[in-house]
Design a protein around this motif. Structure first.
Motif, PDB file in Angstrom:
ATOM      1  N   LYS A   1     -22.021   3.600  55.631  1.00  8.66           N
ATOM      2  CA  LYS A   1     -22.935   4.613  56.174  1.00  8.66           C
ATOM      3  C   LYS A   1     -24.401   4.326  55.847  1.00  8.66           C
ATOM      4  N   ARG A   2     -24.654   3.713  54.682  1.00  6.42           N
ATOM      5  CA  ARG A   2     -26.035   3.486  54.253  1.00  6.42           C
ATOM      6  C   ARG A   2     -26.249   2.039  53.790  1.00  6.42           C
ATOM      7  N   PRO A   3     -25.953   1.072  54.633  1.00 10.56           N
ATOM      8  CA  PRO A   3     -26.080  -0.326  54.197  1.00 10.56           C
ATOM      9  C   PRO A   3     -27.502  -0.709  53.814  1.00 10.56           C
ATOM     10  N   GLU A   4     -28.498  -0.047  54.415  1.00  7.73           N
ATOM     11  CA  GLU A   4     -29.887  -0.408  54.121  1.00  7.73           C
ATOM     12  C   GLU A   4     -30.245  -0.111  52.674  1.00  7.73           C
ATOM     13  N   LEU A   5     -29.624   0.913  52.092  1.00  4.56           N
ATOM     14  CA  LEU A   5     -29.892   1.235  50.691  1.00  4.56           C
ATOM     15  C   LEU A   5     -29.257   0.209  49.752  1.00  4.56           C
ATOM     16  N   LEU A   6     -28.067  -0.252  50.097  1.00  8.59           N
ATOM     17  CA  LEU A   6     -27.435  -1.297  49.293  1.00  8.59           C
ATOM     18  C   LEU A   6     -28.275  -2.565  49.342  1.00  8.59           C
ATOM     19  N   LEU A   7     -28.727  -2.931  50.522  1.00 10.89           N
ATOM     20  CA  LEU A   7     -29.538  -4.136  50.657  1.00 10.89           C
ATOM     21  C   LEU A   7     -30.825  -4.014  49.850  1.00 10.89           C
ATOM     22  N   ARG A   8     -31.451  -2.851  49.907  1.00 10.54           N
ATOM     23  CA  ARG A   8     -32.693  -2.650  49.149  1.00 10.54           C
ATOM     24  C   ARG A   8     -32.438  -2.771  47.654  1.00 10.54           C
ATOM     25  N   ALA A   9     -31.352  -2.154  47.172  1.00  8.20           N
ATOM     26  CA  ALA A   9     -31.038  -2.212  45.737  1.00  8.20           C
ATOM     27  C   ALA A   9     -30.821  -3.657  45.289  1.00  8.20           C
ATOM     28  N   TYR A  10     -30.065  -4.395  46.066  1.00  7.67           N
ATOM     29  CA  TYR A  10     -29.777  -5.788  45.721  1.00  7.67           C
ATOM     30  C   TYR A  10     -31.040  -6.635  45.732  1.00  7.67           C
ATOM     31  N   GLN A  11     -31.864  -6.460  46.740  1.00  7.26           N
ATOM     32  CA  GLN A  11     -33.090  -7.245  46.838  1.00  7.26           C
ATOM     33  C   GLN A  11     -34.097  -6.877  45.747  1.00  7.26           C
ATOM     34  N   SER A  12     -33.940  -5.682  45.179  1.00  7.62           N
ATOM     35  CA  SER A  12     -34.818  -5.273  44.073  1.00  7.62           C
ATOM     36  C   SER A  12     -34.315  -5.775  42.729  1.00  7.62           C
ATOM     37  N   GLY A  13     -33.188  -6.487  42.731  1.00  7.70           N
ATOM     38  CA  GLY A  13     -32.683  -7.080  41.499  1.00  7.70           C
ATOM     39  C   GLY A  13     -31.650  -6.267  40.763  1.00  7.70           C
ATOM     40  N   HIS A  14     -31.238  -5.138  41.329  1.00  7.85           N
ATOM     41  CA  HIS A  14     -30.208  -4.330  40.672  1.00  7.85           C
ATOM     42  C   HIS A  14     -28.848  -5.001  40.824  1.00  7.85           C
ATOM     43  N   GLN A  15     -27.988  -4.805  39.836  1.00  8.94           N
ATOM     44  CA  GLN A  15     -26.636  -5.354  39.930  1.00  8.94           C
ATOM     45  C   GLN A  15     -25.769  -4.407  40.749  1.00  8.94           C
ATOM     46  N   ILE A  16     -24.942  -4.982  41.603  1.00  7.66           N
ATOM     47  CA  ILE A  16     -24.040  -4.199  42.442  1.00  7.66           C
ATOM     48  C   ILE A  16     -22.607  -4.418  41.979  1.00  7.66           C
ATOM     49  N   GLY A  17     -21.896  -3.319  41.745  1.00  5.27           N
ATOM     50  CA  GLY A  17     -20.495  -3.387  41.350  1.00  5.27           C
ATOM     51  C   GLY A  17     -19.637  -2.562  42.296  1.00  5.27           C
ATOM     52  N   ILE A  18     -18.336  -2.783  42.260  1.00  3.80           N
ATOM     53  CA  ILE A  18     -17.379  -2.122  43.148  1.00  3.80           C
ATOM     54  C   ILE A  18     -16.908  -0.791  42.541  1.00  3.80           C
ATOM     55  N   HIS A  19     -16.864   0.244  43.375  1.00  3.76           N
ATOM     56  CA  HIS A  19     -16.370   1.554  42.935  1.00  3.76           C
ATOM     57  C   HIS A  19     -15.303   2.075  43.901  1.00  3.76           C
ATOM     58  N   THR A  20     -14.564   1.137  44.517  1.00  2.00           N
ATOM     59  CA  THR A  20     -13.487   1.371  45.484  1.00  2.00           C
ATOM     60  C   THR A  20     -14.025   1.872  46.828  1.00  2.00           C
TER      61      THR A  20
ATOM     62  N   ALA B   1     -20.464  -7.935  53.393  1.00  5.29           N
ATOM     63  CA  ALA B   1     -21.027  -7.854  54.742  1.00  5.29           C
ATOM     64  C   ALA B   1     -22.517  -7.541  54.714  1.00  5.29           C
ATOM     65  N   VAL B   2     -22.965  -6.873  53.660  1.00  6.05           N
ATOM     66  CA  VAL B   2     -24.370  -6.469  53.583  1.00  6.05           C
ATOM     67  C   VAL B   2     -25.215  -7.442  52.772  1.00  6.05           C
ATOM     68  N   ILE B   3     -24.724  -7.881  51.619  1.00  3.96           N
ATOM     69  CA  ILE B   3     -25.573  -8.688  50.731  1.00  3.96           C
ATOM     70  C   ILE B   3     -25.053 -10.096  50.489  1.00  3.96           C
TER      71      ILE B   3
ATOM     72  N   ARG C   1     -21.688 -17.204  58.134  1.00  5.31           N
ATOM     73  CA  ARG C   1     -22.379 -17.240  56.846  1.00  5.31           C
ATOM     74  C   ARG C   1     -23.752 -16.566  56.943  1.00  5.31           C
ATOM     75  N   TRP C   2     -23.896 -15.707  57.972  1.00  5.05           N
ATOM     76  CA  TRP C   2     -25.237 -15.161  58.168  1.00  5.05           C
ATOM     77  C   TRP C   2     -25.545 -14.010  57.229  1.00  5.05           C
ATOM     78  N   GLY C   3     -24.552 -13.199  56.916  1.00  5.92           N
ATOM     79  CA  GLY C   3     -24.810 -12.042  56.048  1.00  5.92           C
ATOM     80  C   GLY C   3     -25.836 -11.122  56.675  1.00  5.92           C
ATOM     81  N   THR C   4     -26.586 -10.407  55.866  1.00  2.00           N
ATOM     82  CA  THR C   4     -27.654  -9.574  56.398  1.00  2.00           C
ATOM     83  C   THR C   4     -28.991  -9.970  55.811  1.00  2.00           C
ATOM     84  N   ASN C   5     -29.001 -11.007  55.002  1.00  2.00           N
ATOM     85  CA  ASN C   5     -30.248 -11.452  54.396  1.00  2.00           C
ATOM     86  C   ASN C   5     -30.919 -12.488  55.284  1.00  2.00           C
ATOM     87  N   ASP C   6     -32.221 -12.641  55.159  1.00  2.00           N
ATOM     88  CA  ASP C   6     -32.907 -13.715  55.861  1.00  2.00           C
ATOM     89  C   ASP C   6     -32.330 -15.051  55.398  1.00  2.00           C
TER      90      ASP C   6
END
Length: 362
Positions: A114-133, A160-162, A288-293
């Protein structure tokens, strides 16, 4: 560079950055309603068999739960937030951006969709992303197949996002046992809990939220707590706002806020070759495109293709498993576009078919 004649003109195609966006409308995991009313993912016996019977070369024993930081200094604090990306996430991202700090976000697969743009922003800002099911179930109360599905689908959404596969997960409610830990290990994941519970989840949408959470942090800090991992949430906006207060309290007390990987000394939080092998060997996710440049680099493409072919060759699916695994629908049909320049300085849009032509010609 590629010259394409169009009538009397010649268009000079210059591949630059490629951007693709995961289309989550193309796939939605099936759910069933449990006796308690919860919506659980439909498990896949063939997936579970594949993880249980394969990957002997990559497998390792289930690791003990991680609940505390180990350093590198005693004043490190592992700030972590569950249930996003959601309403409280932008509040925290804005705050951490201003402070130039990073934390850990444990994301729910359905919320990522629902909010992939927020995940992408968090990852690009250097935050660690973990799985919560995917659906936030009590893992001890569901089947092996459902547990595997929860981890696989949520990891698939993150990828799919990062474009990375996390190797750490946080079990919802801290609901975990040896069976869950062992199944997670088969998927290449280790469980992470916490040593300090802010209790924000018990006071959301209540005036007590702004009293209980700061009071808990004040008590911990006054007692000299060190090397803790704290549990907070970013599901609601008020949870994000009170978290800002808590983070400022940590900083004022001389604590150093770090994501999980840094506070336990792991510089490869996304090194999960088992999940990578699963999707590559199944043939379900080959782009292999992902959503990153991504710079259009034929050497990188050649390397990625070779890696995928080697992995597929090294990992065998029997017919039944391969057929069952095909039930996983993926967002591999994401639209890929890039800007190209003509010899007269104008620009045209090259769609995915032209990109494929460029790959072949390169």
């Amino acid at each position: 560079m590629l010259l394409i004649p169009i009538g009397l003109a010649v268009v000079v195609v210059v591949p630059v950055a490629v951007r693709a966006k995961a289309d989550f409308s193309a796939w939605t995991p099936s759910t069933v309603t449990a006796p308690n009313g919860a919506k659980n993912l439909v498990g896949n016996t063939a997936w579970t068999a594949w993880f249980k019977n394969g990957n002997q070369d990559l497998r390792r024993q289930a690791q003990p739960e991680i609940t505390r930081c180990t350093g590198p200094t005693s004043n490190v604090w592992g700030a972590s937030f569950d249930d996003g990306p959601a309403e409280g996430t932008p509040v925290l991202l804005d705050y951490f951006d201003k402070k130039n700090l990073q934390a850990t976000f444990w994301v729910i697969g359905a919320h990522v969709a629902k909010r992939p743009e927020l995940l992408l922003r968090a990852y690009q800002s250097g935050h660690q992303i973990g799985i919560h099911t995917w659906t936030h179930p009590r893992l001890r109360e569901i089947s092996d197949d459902e547990i595997i599905a929860e981890l696989v689908y949520s990891a698939r959404a993150v990828y799919a996002v990062i474009g990375v596969y996390p190797k750490y997960f946080r079990p919802p409610y801290g609901n975990v046992d040896d069976r869950v830990r062992n199944l997670a290990a088969l998927v290449g994941m280790t469980s992470v809990l916490w040593s300090k519970d802010s209790q924000d989840w018990q006071n959301t949408h209540s005036a007590s939220l702004n009293t209980v959470v700061p009071s808990n942090f004040r008590t911990w800090l006054s007692s000299g707590s060190m090397l803790d991992i704290s549990l907070q949430h970013d599901l609601e906006q008020d949870e994000g706002q009170v978290a800002v207060t808590a983070m400022n309290m940590l900083l004022d007390a001389g604590r150093v806020i770090k994501p999980l990987s840094e506070c336990i000394g792991d510089d490869t939080p996304y090194d999960n070759p088992i999940l990578s092998r699963f999707f590559e060997a199944s043939g379900l996710y080959t782009d292999r495109w992902g959503t990153n440049d991504f710079e259009f680099d034929r050497n990188a493409l050649s390397s990625a293709t070779s890696t995928a072919i080697a992995s597929i060759s090294a990992t065998s699916f029997n017919t039944a498993t391969a057929t069952a695994t095909q039930t996983l629908v993926v967002a591999a049909d994401a639209v890929v576009k890039t800007e190209t320049k003509s010899s007269t300085g104008g620009s045209v849009v090259v769609t995915s078919w032209l990109i494929m032509l460029l790959v072949l010609l390169f």
